[in-house]
Design an enzyme around this catalytic site. Structure first.
Site, mmCIF file in Angstrom:
data_model
loop_
_atom_site.group_PDB
_atom_site.id
_atom_site.type_symbol
_atom_site.label_atom_id
_atom_site.label_comp_id
_atom_site.label_asym_id
_atom_site.label_seq_id
_atom_site.Cartn_x
_atom_site.Cartn_y
_atom_site.Cartn_z
ATOM 1 N N ARG A 60 0.709 -1.356 -0.119
ATOM 2 C CA ARG A 60 -0.146 -0.104 -0.121
ATOM 3 C C ARG A 60 0.878 1.168 0.069
ATOM 4 N NH1 ARG A 60 -1.467 0.639 4.536
ATOM 5 N NH2 ARG A 60 -1.019 -1.188 5.609
ATOM 6 N N LYS A 200 -9.074 -1.824 0.910
ATOM 7 C CA LYS A 200 -8.786 -1.145 1.933
ATOM 8 C C LYS A 200 -9.174 0.272 1.932
ATOM 9 C CE LYS A 200 -6.514 -3.479 4.547
ATOM 10 N NZ LYS A 200 -7.034 -4.333 6.015
ATOM 11 N N HIS A 219 -10.146 -3.665 12.235
ATOM 12 C CA HIS A 219 -9.249 -4.252 11.620
ATOM 13 C C HIS A 219 -8.809 -5.386 12.417
ATOM 14 C CE1 HIS A 219 -5.077 -4.158 9.668
ATOM 15 N NE2 HIS A 219 -6.032 -4.874 8.743
ATOM 16 N N SER A 239 -1.182 -6.269 9.507
ATOM 17 C CA SER A 239 -0.920 -7.103 8.799
ATOM 18 C C SER A 239 0.491 -7.765 9.038
ATOM 19 C CB SER A 239 -0.600 -6.649 7.270
ATOM 20 O OG SER A 239 -2.034 -6.146 6.695
ATOM 21 N N LYS A 243 -3.432 -12.303 11.978
ATOM 22 C CA LYS A 243 -4.770 -12.424 12.064
ATOM 23 C C LYS A 243 -5.322 -13.628 11.129
ATOM 24 C CE LYS A 243 -5.861 -8.401 10.373
ATOM 25 N NZ LYS A 243 -4.498 -7.996 9.635
ATOM 26 N N THR A 244 -4.777 -13.572 9.942
ATOM 27 C CA THR A 244 -5.389 -14.828 9.349
ATOM 28 C C THR A 244 -4.804 -16.169 9.656
ATOM 29 O OG1 THR A 244 -5.086 -13.136 7.098
ATOM 30 C CG2 THR A 244 -5.413 -15.550 6.733
ATOM 31 N N ASP A 258 -10.141 -10.471 8.282
ATOM 32 C CA ASP A 258 -9.381 -9.098 8.110
ATOM 33 C C ASP A 258 -10.250 -8.002 8.407
ATOM 34 O OD1 ASP A 258 -7.013 -7.723 7.518
ATOM 35 O OD2 ASP A 258 -7.874 -6.964 5.712
ATOM 36 N N ARG A 324 0.993 -12.558 -1.654
ATOM 37 C CA ARG A 324 -0.107 -12.825 -1.357
ATOM 38 C C ARG A 324 -0.926 -13.790 -2.360
ATOM 39 N NH1 ARG A 324 -2.228 -9.632 3.113
ATOM 40 N NH2 ARG A 324 -0.613 -8.027 3.837
#
Length: 532
Positions: A60, A200, A219, A239, A243-244, A258, A324
């Protein structure tokens, strides 16, 4: 020419976007993969996955995001965190982008964000790249085909990577731009192929809209116990904090990985897919996510692969650490078909401590939870943002500062109130370093993290003995069967205890300095929970 299924009253022409080439509306996955390959945007990989790269932008560009300063949002935007753009500059940007788009083909997806119909946002995404359309079709939620004939978008996103902004003319920072106009309900993205900007942008919209309705935008990932949606857990984190990975628990139902909302009715996923990091991904450690990399239509972004066999190399980070895969939620066998959960029973704040100071898990009071939520201490991991090449300690308020259009206290007070109302248990989990800082220590063992989390979620961790941490004031378990006891006391994992003490004091000072910005905006109980 209009091709595909669309509400006749809601074509791009009807929105004033005219003079384009072919416009392909709401193509399904096979047609999008076919178009992307035919247009030379990437290659078909093993199992039908789509393999692509994103050029110079592999993460990003948060510094290139702007919010248009209009009267309706003037007093509610956190301007210190969101670069302003004048309405006049936005109009020039929009005019120039539309002129650039003329004669070119575009792909349109009409989708919605939010599994709860009461709070969903209908979004139109217009993309220059076919694979961006495939990506966002995975990541947002897909209406039934019959719904498209009456679909009316509330916001429109236009993503045009071939368009370069002019900083002098458009009042932006560089030739890359992400501009949000809440009054005109438009988002413009130019000069970046990184697909994460699409999702996002939607998250930023929801982060502004939902708190005004008393809904907490988070988030976080989320899951719930099998057969019991009321046993829901949410996992906040930037990130790279897990989390995942940690929410993809085969013994629980995955709500999402997410972005979620927390309303008076419970938890709901904003998205319809997952966007998982693939660096060092293995079939042994994460079989479900690994399997998606060989499924039809999964978008494989910035991964090195063998040009003959198309075998993916999960260890080669020469393109980026931030490689990713994007896939629909139903590619995960234990994913919730509804995207809905109950009121969170457990709230987990994930931090990646590159200093090696924090314990693998700590129990927080509601005031401590708000303190750590507002602090948002973690480490940015390589590749997620441009320029990050090694774990970089940072304070990212609400564990998502780049996506927060409102002041942090708005989200913090919402979270505190919902924790108070529901009685949720709160935990701080460190997935970063132990035995030393980055470069000396090692990453926290994933098995230990999973064991501690499992015990927290099933309630058994609450039955063990806890000690009060002398540096941070939270409670830390003394022992848990199956977990190396030494890990639970981070000072004991360091060979040089004096070095640990010095590092801990350094971190305490950083917490104290960072939190000074919030002191005038918070209640006394949170002030009392402050560190340092």
């Amino acid at each position: 020419m209009t091709i595909g299924r669309v509400n006749p009253a809601q074509t791009l022409d009807a929105q004033g976007i005219t003079g384009l080439g072919n416009v392909y509306y709401n193509y399904l996955e096979p047609a999008l993969v076919e178009a992307a390959v035919a247009r030379g945007e990437g290659h078909l990989g093993k199992g039908g996955a789509f393999l692509c790269t994103t050029g110079q932008f592999t993460g990003r560009s948060p510094k290139d995001k702007h919010v248009v300063r209009t009267p309706g949002v003037e007093n509610t935007i956190w301007w210190e965190n969101n670069a302003a753009m004048t309405p006049e500059a936005f109009d020039r940007l929009y005019t120039d982008m539309l002129e650039h788009m003329k004669g070119r083909d575009y792909f349109v997806q009409d989708l919605y964000a939010g599994a709860d119909p009461e709070h969903r946002l209908d979004v139109r995404v217009v993309t220059e790249l076919a694979w961006h359309n495939l990506f966002i079709r995975h990541l947002l939620r897909r209406p039934e085909r019959a719904e498209l004939e009456s679909f009316v978008p509330e916001f429109t996103i236009i993503n045009c990577p071939s368009f370069k902004a002019d900083p002098a003319k458009h009042s932006c920072r560089s030739d890359t731009v992400i501009a949000l106009n809440f009054e005109k309900k438009l988002i413009l993205i130019g000069n970046t192929e990184y697909a994460g900007e699409n999702k996002k942008s939607v998250f930023t919209l929801l982060n502004y809209i939902l708190p005004g309705k008393g809904v907490m935008a988070m988030h976080c990932s989320a899951n719930h116990a099998i057969g019991n949606p009321n046993d829901t857990a949410v996992f906040f984190g930037l990130s790279g904090t897990g989390k995942t990975t940690l929410s993809a628990d085969p013994s629980r139902i995955l709500i999402g990985d997410d972005e979620h909302g927390w309303s008076d009715k419970g938890t709901f996923n904003f998205e319809g897919g997952c966007y998982a990091k693939t660096i060092n991904l293995s079939a042994e450690a994460e079989p479900e996510i690994y399997a998606t990399t060989h499924r039809f239509g999964t978008v494989i972004e910035n991964m090195v692969y063998d040009p003959e066999t198309f075998e993916l190399d999960f260890t080669d980070s020469s393109l980026t650490e931030n490689m990713r895969c994007a896939y629909p939620l139903d590619y995960i066998s234990n994913a919730s078909p509804t995207g809905l959960g109950g009121q969170p029973k457990n709230v987990i704040l994930l931090t990646c401590d590159a200093y090696g100071v924090l314990p693998p898990i700590a129990r927080l009071t509601p005031a401590q939870a708000m303190y750590h939520f507002l602090s948002g201490f973690t480490s940015k991991t390589p590749g997620t943002e441009r320029g990050i090449v090694e774990p970089t300690p940072t304070f990212s308020t609400c564990f998502g500062a780049p996506f927060m259009p409102r002041r942090p206290e708005v989200y913090g007070k919402l979270l505190q109130e919902k924790i108070r109302t529901t009685g949720a248990s709160c935990w701080l989990v460190n997935t970063g370093w132990t035995g030393g800082a980055f470069g000396t220590g090692k990453r926290m063992p994933i098995r230990a993290t999973r064991a501690l989390l499992t015990a927290a979620l099933d309630g058994s961790l609450g039955d063990v003995e806890f000690r009060k941490d002398p540096n941070f004031g939270f409670e830390v378990p003394v022992a848990l069967p199956g977990v190396d006891t030494q890990l639970l006391d981070p000072r004991e994992t360091w060979a040089d205890k004096a070095a640990y003490d010095a590092q801990a004091q350094k971190l305490i000072g950083m917490f104290s300095k960072n939190f000074a910005q919030y002191v005038d905006h918070i209640d006394d109980d949170v002030k009392a929970a402050a560190i340092g």
